[in-house]
Design an enzyme around this catalytic site. Structure first.
Site, PDB file in Angstrom:
ATOM      1  N   ILE A   1      -2.755  -7.034  -8.925  1.00  0.00           N
ATOM      2  CA  ILE A   1      -3.334  -6.638  -7.606  1.00  0.00           C
ATOM      3  C   ILE A   1      -3.450  -5.886  -7.237  1.00  0.00           C
ATOM      4  O   ILE A   1      -2.732  -4.881  -6.779  1.00  0.00           O
ATOM      5  CB  ILE A   1      -2.366  -6.981  -6.325  1.00  0.00           C
ATOM      6  CG1 ILE A   1      -3.094  -8.681  -6.418  1.00  0.00           C
ATOM      7  CG2 ILE A   1      -3.740  -7.492  -5.154  1.00  0.00           C
ATOM      8  CD1 ILE A   1      -2.121  -9.413  -5.867  1.00  0.00           C
ATOM      9  N   ARG A   2      -5.393  -4.979  -6.979  1.00  0.00           N
ATOM     10  CA  ARG A   2      -5.187  -3.542  -7.013  1.00  0.00           C
ATOM     11  C   ARG A   2      -4.281  -2.812  -7.213  1.00  0.00           C
ATOM     12  O   ARG A   2      -3.976  -1.315  -7.100  1.00  0.00           O
ATOM     13  CB  ARG A   2      -5.711  -2.917  -5.148  1.00  0.00           C
ATOM     14  CG  ARG A   2      -6.492  -3.886  -4.914  1.00  0.00           C
ATOM     15  CD  ARG A   2      -7.280  -3.857  -3.431  1.00  0.00           C
ATOM     16  NE  ARG A   2      -7.307  -2.513  -3.460  1.00  0.00           N
ATOM     17  CZ  ARG A   2      -6.882  -1.823  -2.692  1.00  0.00           C
ATOM     18  NH1 ARG A   2      -6.105  -1.794  -1.941  1.00  0.00           N
ATOM     19  NH2 ARG A   2      -7.905  -0.211  -2.770  1.00  0.00           N
TER      20      ARG A   2
ATOM     21  N   GLU B   1       6.823 -10.709  -8.552  1.00  0.00           N
ATOM     22  CA  GLU B   1       7.640 -11.769  -7.754  1.00  0.00           C
ATOM     23  C   GLU B   1       6.571 -12.987  -7.458  1.00  0.00           C
ATOM     24  O   GLU B   1       6.768 -13.430  -6.360  1.00  0.00           O
ATOM     25  CB  GLU B   1       7.907 -11.138  -6.841  1.00  0.00           C
ATOM     26  CG  GLU B   1       6.607 -10.676  -5.189  1.00  0.00           C
ATOM     27  CD  GLU B   1       5.634  -9.362  -6.571  1.00  0.00           C
ATOM     28  OE1 GLU B   1       6.250  -8.561  -7.598  1.00  0.00           O
ATOM     29  OE2 GLU B   1       4.655  -8.342  -5.885  1.00  0.00           O
TER      30      GLU B   1
ATOM     31  N   HIS C   1       2.910  -8.616 -10.237  1.00  0.00           N
ATOM     32  CA  HIS C   1       3.926  -8.538  -9.375  1.00  0.00           C
ATOM     33  C   HIS C   1       4.617  -9.573 -10.189  1.00  0.00           C
ATOM     34  O   HIS C   1       3.925 -11.223  -9.749  1.00  0.00           O
ATOM     35  CB  HIS C   1       2.483  -9.556  -8.460  1.00  0.00           C
ATOM     36  CG  HIS C   1       2.373  -8.561  -7.737  1.00  0.00           C
ATOM     37  ND1 HIS C   1       2.793  -7.318  -6.541  1.00  0.00           N
ATOM     38  CD2 HIS C   1       0.620  -7.298  -7.555  1.00  0.00           C
ATOM     39  CE1 HIS C   1       1.832  -6.655  -6.212  1.00  0.00           C
ATOM     40  NE2 HIS C   1       0.985  -6.454  -6.638  1.00  0.00           N
TER      41      HIS C   1
ATOM     42  N   ARG D   1      -4.092   5.193  -9.631  1.00  0.00           N
ATOM     43  CA  ARG D   1      -3.802   3.870  -8.265  1.00  0.00           C
ATOM     44  C   ARG D   1      -5.003   3.487  -8.818  1.00  0.00           C
ATOM     45  O   ARG D   1      -6.643   3.857  -8.716  1.00  0.00           O
ATOM     46  CB  ARG D   1      -3.715   4.758  -6.491  1.00  0.00           C
ATOM     47  CG  ARG D   1      -2.683   5.527  -6.708  1.00  0.00           C
ATOM     48  CD  ARG D   1      -2.274   5.869  -4.837  1.00  0.00           C
ATOM     49  NE  ARG D   1      -2.387   4.549  -4.222  1.00  0.00           N
ATOM     50  CZ  ARG D   1      -3.247   5.159  -3.157  1.00  0.00           C
ATOM     51  NH1 ARG D   1      -3.520   6.699  -2.520  1.00  0.00           N
ATOM     52  NH2 ARG D   1      -3.684   4.152  -2.015  1.00  0.00           N
TER      53      ARG D   1
ATOM     54  N   GLU E   1       1.120  -0.924  -0.330  1.00  0.00           N
ATOM     55  CA  GLU E   1       0.315  -0.024   0.203  1.00  0.00           C
ATOM     56  C   GLU E   1       0.599   1.198  -0.244  1.00  0.00           C
ATOM     57  O   GLU E   1       1.687   1.962   0.317  1.00  0.00           O
ATOM     58  CB  GLU E   1      -0.974   0.058   1.315  1.00  0.00           C
ATOM     59  CG  GLU E   1      -1.974   0.842   0.765  1.00  0.00           C
ATOM     60  CD  GLU E   1      -2.562   0.658  -0.311  1.00  0.00           C
ATOM     61  OE1 GLU E   1      -3.132  -0.596  -0.454  1.00  0.00           O
ATOM     62  OE2 GLU E   1      -2.631   1.098  -0.536  1.00  0.00           O
TER      63      GLU E   1
ATOM     64  N   CYS F   1       3.818  -2.282  -8.471  1.00  0.00           N
ATOM     65  CA  CYS F   1       2.741  -1.993  -7.933  1.00  0.00           C
ATOM     66  C   CYS F   1       2.645  -1.058  -7.226  1.00  0.00           C
ATOM     67  O   CYS F   1       2.874   0.655  -8.015  1.00  0.00           O
ATOM     68  CB  CYS F   1       2.003  -3.055  -7.429  1.00  0.00           C
ATOM     69  SG  CYS F   1       0.506  -2.856  -7.768  1.00  0.00           S
TER      70      CYS F   1
HETATM   71  N1  GLN Z   1      -3.608  -0.788  -4.148  1.00  0.00           N
HETATM   72  C1  GLN Z   1      -1.813  -0.157  -4.343  1.00  0.00           C
HETATM   73  C2  GLN Z   1      -1.912   1.375  -3.576  1.00  0.00           C
HETATM   74  O1  GLN Z   1      -2.657   2.211  -4.361  1.00  0.00           O
HETATM   75  C3  GLN Z   1      -1.418  -0.908  -4.460  1.00  0.00           C
HETATM   76  C4  GLN Z   1      -1.071  -2.241  -4.941  1.00  0.00           C
HETATM   77  C5  GLN Z   1      -0.022  -3.331  -5.098  1.00  0.00           C
HETATM   78  O2  GLN Z   1       1.124  -2.988  -4.170  1.00  0.00           O
HETATM   79  N2  GLN Z   1      -0.540  -4.421  -4.818  1.00  0.00           N
HETATM   80  O3  GLN Z   1      -1.049   1.591  -3.095  1.00  0.00           O
END
Ligand code: GLN
Length: 196
Positions: A143-144, A181, A179, A109, A52, A82
């Site tokens: 992922i997001r 990784e 990702h 984001r 995050e 990310c």
């Molecule tokens: N949504 C996250 C952000 O805004 C990033 C998500 C992630 O690193 N998988 O920081």
């Protein structure tokens, strides 16, 4: 003859730094968890993991790492995935927040929306990636994830998904919105190691 492995730091304040450390090892590097300025100065390149980005910024502030990281970015290679990609962009949207401007990018984001915010996709990197990292598709875990909305003239797009850049580089720096990784394909990390 002893083989000297490249010392690659992983910013280990928050997020999936452990998976990156494993990926770096798989790619042939020596992974070092970084939580202090001293540790940062001991590595030749740095990975900023997913997690995050707002939380990471708070922790970077608390640990007095903003300045040391800005200095590191100015001289050594950094790879952000990310949330790490968000921290390395020049401009962040949704909402706007502080970033290090290592690559001339505008990122939005959480841009894939709420309902289908995470997915696994097979992406076909361009010829530049195939030549330097090896042939074949890459399994990309989102992922997001942010979407890269703008790339500056100095940025090279190495792979896209759905028309948006998802793996890019500018000079010694590299960014992925997915990702790498989280799969056992070490090509993306090996490509970063080749920049060190
Ligand atoms: N949504 C996250 C952000 O805004 C990033 C998500 C992630 O690193 N998988 O920081």
């Amino acid at each position: 003859m002893p083989v000297t492995r490249k010392r690659v730091g992983v910013l280990a304040l928050q997020g999936d730094f452990d998976a990156h450390a494993k990926a770096i090892t798989l790619a042939g590097g020596e992974a070092v968890e970084v939580r202090t300025a001293g540790q940062l100065n001991s590595v030749q390149g740095l990975v900023i993991p997913g997690g995050e980005s707002t939380t990471m910024l708070k922790l970077l502030n608390m640990m007095n790492l903003i300045e040391p990281l800005a200095e590191f970015v100015a001289t050594r290679p950094v790879f952000g995935t990310c949330a790490g990609a968000i921290l390395l962009a020049t401009e962040v949207l949704n909402p706007s927040q502080q970033s290090f401007g290592a690559l001339d990018l505008t990122v939005e984001r959480n841009a894939y929306g709420r309902q289908i915010d995470s997915r696994v996709a097979s992406i076909s990197p361009g010829a530049e990636f195939q030549r330097r990292a090896g042939e074949g598709d890459v399994e990309a875990v989102f992922i997001r994830a942010p979407i890269i909305r703008r790339v500056g003239p100095a940025v090279t797009v190495l792979a896209s998904y759905d028309g948006d850049p998802v793996l890019v580089e500018q000079g010694r720096h590299m960014v992925a919105t997915f990702h790498p990784e989280l799969t056992d394909d070490a090509r993306v990390h090996r490509l970063f190691l080749s920049k060190i």
